[in-house]
Design an enzyme around this catalytic site. Structure first.
Site: not given
Ligand code: AMP
Length: 171
Positions: A57, A94
Site C-alpha cells: 500500500r 510478533e
Molecule cells: P508496522 O511495521 O507495525 O508499523 O506495520 C506497518 C505495516 O503493516 C504497514 O505497511 C501497514 O500497511 C500494515 N498494517 C499494520 N497494522 C495495520 C492496521 N491496523 N491496518 C492496516 N494496515 C496495517
C-alpha cells in the site's frame, strides 16, 4: 477529514486487529487527491530527490506522491520480487521475522529520500525501510504516512527522522 473515508474492519487479518481499510478513500477521487496533496503539504519544507514506497500500500501513496512532486520513485519490495541486485533488511514481527529488499542502484550516494507508507503501526516496517535506504547510500530525510496508530508508538523506532501523518488514532 480523511478519517471518514477509512473503514475499520475488526478482527482482520486475525482476531484482535482492527484493520484500517483505505479502499473507500481510493474509491473517492477527490478524497484520494486530497490525501496526496495533504501528504505533499506536510513535507513541503523538505528538499528531496526521490520518494520511496514500501510494498504494497506504500506504492499507492508513494507513487502518486512522487508523480505529484515531480520526483523519482523507489519501490521497496518483499523478497524475490526485484529482478536486479538487491540489498536486504530483516525485521521482527510478533511471530517470526519479515524481510524487505531494494535495488542496490535505486539511489545515488547522498540522495535525499522521502519515505512513504500507508500506515504507521509498531514502526518495524518503516525502521527497516530507513535502514535499507541508508545501506544503499541514500539519506532518509522524513517519513510520511496516511495513518498513524499513536498507541503503538511506532515513532519511537524512527527517532531522528521527522514523522508526519494525515490521520492519527489514539485507540
Ligand atoms: P508496522 O511495521 O507495525 O508499523 O506495520 C506497518 C505495516 O503493516 C504497514 O505497511 C501497514 O500497511 C500494515 N498494517 C499494520 N497494522 C495495520 C492496521 N491496523 N491496518 C492496516 N494496515 C496495517
Amino acid at each position: 477529514m480523511i478519517e471518514r473515508h477509512i473503514r475499520d474492519v475488526p478482527d482482520f487479518p486475525k482476531p484482535g486487529i482492527v484493520f484500517k481499510d483505505i479502499t473507500p478513500l481510493l474509491q473517492d477521487p477527490k478524497a484520494f487527491q486530497r490525501s496526496i496533496e495533504g501528504m505533499a503539504g506536510r513535507v513541503a519544507d523538505f528538499e528531496i530527490d526521490a520518494v520511496c514506497g514500501i510494498e504494497s500500500r506504500g506504492f499507492i501513496f508513494g507513487a502518486a506522491l512522487a508523480a505529484h512532486l515531480g520526483k523519482s520513485f523507489i519501490p521497496i519490495r518483499k523478497p524475490g520480487k526485484l529482478p536486479w541486485r538487491t540489498a536486504t533488511e530483516s525485521y521482527e514481527l510478533e511471530y517470526g521475522t519479515d524481510t524487505i529488499e531494494v535495488h542496490t542502484d535505486a539511489v545515488e550516494e547522498g540522495q535525499r529520500v522521502l519515505m512513504v507508507d500507508d500506515l504507521l503501526a509498531t514502526g518495524g516496517t518503516m525502521e527497516a525501510g530507513v535502514k535499507l535506504i541508508r545501506k544503499i547510500g541514500g539519506d532518509p530525510v522524513a517519513c510520511v504516512f496516511l495513518i498513524e496508530l499513536d498507541f503503538l508508538k511506532g515513532r519511537n523506532k524512527l527517532r531522528g527522522i521527522p514523522v508526519h501523518a494525515l490521520a492519527r488514532y489514539d485507540q
